[in-house]
Design an enzyme around this catalytic site. Sequence first.
Site, PDB file in Angstrom:
ATOM      1  N   ASP A   1       0.854  -1.239   0.189  1.00 23.55           N
ATOM      2  CA  ASP A   1       0.183  -0.290  -0.079  1.00 23.55           C
ATOM      3  C   ASP A   1       0.800   1.419   0.011  1.00 23.55           C
ATOM      4  OD1 ASP A   1      -1.990   1.819  -0.253  1.00 23.55           O
ATOM      5  OD2 ASP A   1      -2.613   1.188   2.196  1.00 23.55           O
TER       6      ASP A   1
ATOM      7  N   HIS B   1       3.256  10.907  -0.960  1.00 25.53           N
ATOM      8  CA  HIS B   1       2.472  12.306  -0.253  1.00 25.53           C
ATOM      9  C   HIS B   1       3.678  13.204  -0.597  1.00 25.53           C
ATOM     10  CE1 HIS B   1      -1.296  10.746   0.301  1.00 25.53           C
ATOM     11  NE2 HIS B   1      -1.153  10.141   0.425  1.00 25.53           N
TER      12      HIS B   1
HETATM   13 ZN   LIG Z   1      -7.222   0.623   0.850  1.00 26.43          ZN
END
Ligand SMILES: [Zn+2]
Lengths: 193, 316, 449
Positions: C310, C314
Amino acid sequence: MARTVLNQADIARALTRISHEILESNRGAENLVILGIPTRGVVLARRIAETIQRIEPTATNVRVGSLDVTMYRDDLGHTRTRTPSRTLVPGSIDGVTVVLVDDVLYSGRTIRAALDALGDHGRPTIVRLAVLVDRGHRELPIRADFVGKNLPSSTAERINLHLLEVDGDEFVSIDGGPPGGEHPDGVDTEAAS
Amino acid sequence: MRHLLSTKGLSQGEAIRLLDIAEDMADVADREVKKLPTLRGKTVVNLFFEDSTRTRISFEAAAKRLSADVINFSAKGSSVSKGESLKDTAQTLAAMGADGVVIRHPASGAPHVLAESGWIDAGIINAGDGTHEHPTQALLDAFTIRRRLHRGAARGKGLDGVTVTIVGDILHSRVARSNLWLLTTLGAHVTLIAPPTLLPMDMSGWPAESGFDLDAAIDAGPDVVMMLRIQQERMNAAFFPNSREYSRRWGLDDERFGRLAPTTIVMHPGPMNRGLEISSAAADSAGSTVREQVANGVSVRMAALYLLLSGDREDS
Amino acid sequence: MSSDSTASTPYLIRGATLPDGALTDLVLADGRIAEIGSGLSRAGATVVDAAGLIALPGLVDLHTHLREPGFEQSETILTGSQAAAVGGFTSVFAMANTSPVQDTAGVVDQVLALGERAGYVTVQPIGAVTVGLAGERLAELGAMATSRARVRVFSDDGFCVSDPLLMRRALEYVKAFDGVVAQHSQEPRLTEKAQMNEGALSSELGMVGWPAVAEESIIARDVLLAEHVGSRLHVCHVSTAGSVDVIRWAKARGIQVTAEATPHHLLLTEDLVVGYDARFKVNPPLRRREDVDALRAGLADGTIDIVATDHAPHPVEAKDCEWDAAANGMVGLESALSVVHAAVVDTGLLDWTDIARVLSRTPARIGRLSGQGQGLIVGAPAELTLYDPAASRVFGRGNLAGKSANSPYLAMSLPGRVLATFHRGYATVLDGALRPAAEIAAVGGRTHG
Ligand SMILES: [Zn+2]
């Protein structure tokens, strides 16, 4: 090594003399408010008030109180945050004679702060200053009207002033202070603690 | 004290010291000149990302009584709400020379982030962050309780053994959280009463009793009952059926108020919804401290500003 | 070692330790594993001394956010591929929440092509389940499946396909091309404005809680739907003990469900939120110690099939702010193997054979990705990584190769280190250093020729 310059009896005698001098200069005990500067100045103020009452039994209530100067100090941004003490001004001080009482007079900055604080409580006719010890080294044009003991000292020396009500014993002594150094910031009342 | 971000981190000694200084500050209000020169030359910024006129003017009055310069920065509806970050705002305030920042923010933890970020060197006072804490409100509440109980002899005292029942929207209340930590630190026993939907899901770490039954809590005879404001928005989010039912079960109405001992202290942080969480008779009674709380707020905030801004900035 | 190694250069890897503990040499030539055995030699080969290093099949990440097209300030397909290579990965599945969304054949083919041009790893696009991730209408799943990108994994990740009817239809429809729906399990109404795990800590901090039941209820619903229509379901980033129980129950029942756990959910707990450092803000949120333990146990007993990163880059401003305003997500490719090492290998729950399974073979199989996850066998594509399990490092910015620095592990001490990664037979990382982009593009382009 600490050297005792005043013992308990010496202190009592000095305060009695100061009380007489206050009465003399005020021509009696009327319109008199005695304000001690915390912590030990408040103790001394109370003793002086009691002595005056004893000398002049006819005097109707000699007013005594405390005047904390923490909020008026000029070194607040330069030291640790101080915890203020209580201010108790007994009634109006307009038109009276105020005697400020402190333990040790040193730079004069505490008294400067006390005069400012006093002005925010009212307008006395006369303000006088009584101290138990004057050790010199003034940084402002301030002098005491009533002095228990003049104690010429070097800035490297330390004055210890103990009173029964605060410290459990009572004396004024002087010692050499930290090697090669002055007390930080020339604190005056704190130098006595 | 470097910052005042929460009451959870306050020790009993620190809390009592602040309350004692607030007593001195309260005395100033009785003098001829109601102002102290203490923070002359210091600049305090009220940085409010949420509207709260009451809290802002309380801080403004506190700062001005200490002779600080006050800048009010209402971030709501300004460039900030149009995307300017907390960081940019903080750096702007730093460039303006702010010595203290009083921040109200809808996000829990925003004052903490401001204090830890390094964006600004000022002392930070949390004036309410999200649903986290509102430390000066709790301090003024504790101050108010202590004064009521001890009058002129309050200095140096805690709240040992005092029983305080807080009623209402605990889940969303920063006032309840700050009071929980502070009052228990000072020795009080706290009970939280709310509809099950308005209690946090897990309060295992909270030093408080909790329950759903206001009548039982009233009959237990608490020393203090603190009613919290019910926000309009809760009524549309299925926390309870409607205001009538809420008021009937969790409101301090005349009947419940009548069952309290006459010495019971009735508190409300304001603004009140009269007739909803508190009846007018209760709010205006002799036991009510609602107006005292406002006056004491200024004293407590003066004490906080003094402790944060008077020492040198190394002091912590 | 030579510094100008190219695709045409064979590699002789000497003295590597296979996942099962056996010592061996390996020869990589023409993009394949040419030989495995002891005492190998190869004329003209670049020799890599792998004494003390574990050879793992190239890692496959089923859950990566590469941010391109649309969010190139956070990551590009090139920089994300570099982060992957540094982490020992040879393939990543690129999530669909780009801008434009990967919901048409055109966009997924563009992502595929950019991945090939970068050349560091196989970039396998994931297709969106619904148009624009809006949860309203099915995207052109068939067109993406038959495009050059051959999409088999479909996900609205970032959003849950919460409409039960739409989820049912998606599960049914992808059967036509052996696809799988990878669900981001988050009941939206139960998690409105949610900021962190709901529990004692969220109560204290006054943060809106993200309750475990919001994940578990969707997983329960989805496994029953998958059973009902006989489809494959993949559960993204499982984060709670209850979810592990539900999946265990579903597998026992014979439902075709697979599940992933992220490295961060296997190592970190919610108490990191206390300082309001937004690097620890992630969705689903960090959970309790009990949840971490349940995920580890689930990974050990096979309830959880794989680890997926995941990886969610950012920019600084998305994290350098108050908690509520901060973006969800952590970068994870560069640190994944070390974190898994710390969480489940050092704790004795998994061995290196298991790691090869959960980080290479099974993710490739779930994603139906040929050319990856075949293991270290003669004739398989030369996809492997060399890992020093004895190393230890304080993880820092310098260990990150992607564009963003929102790693929760900065200043944390982590075991192990990737020293080399080989993709299609050429080195993308050698001597612990990333090979330059121009060199990789040159050799990578040739192997795609
Ligand atoms: Zn997710």
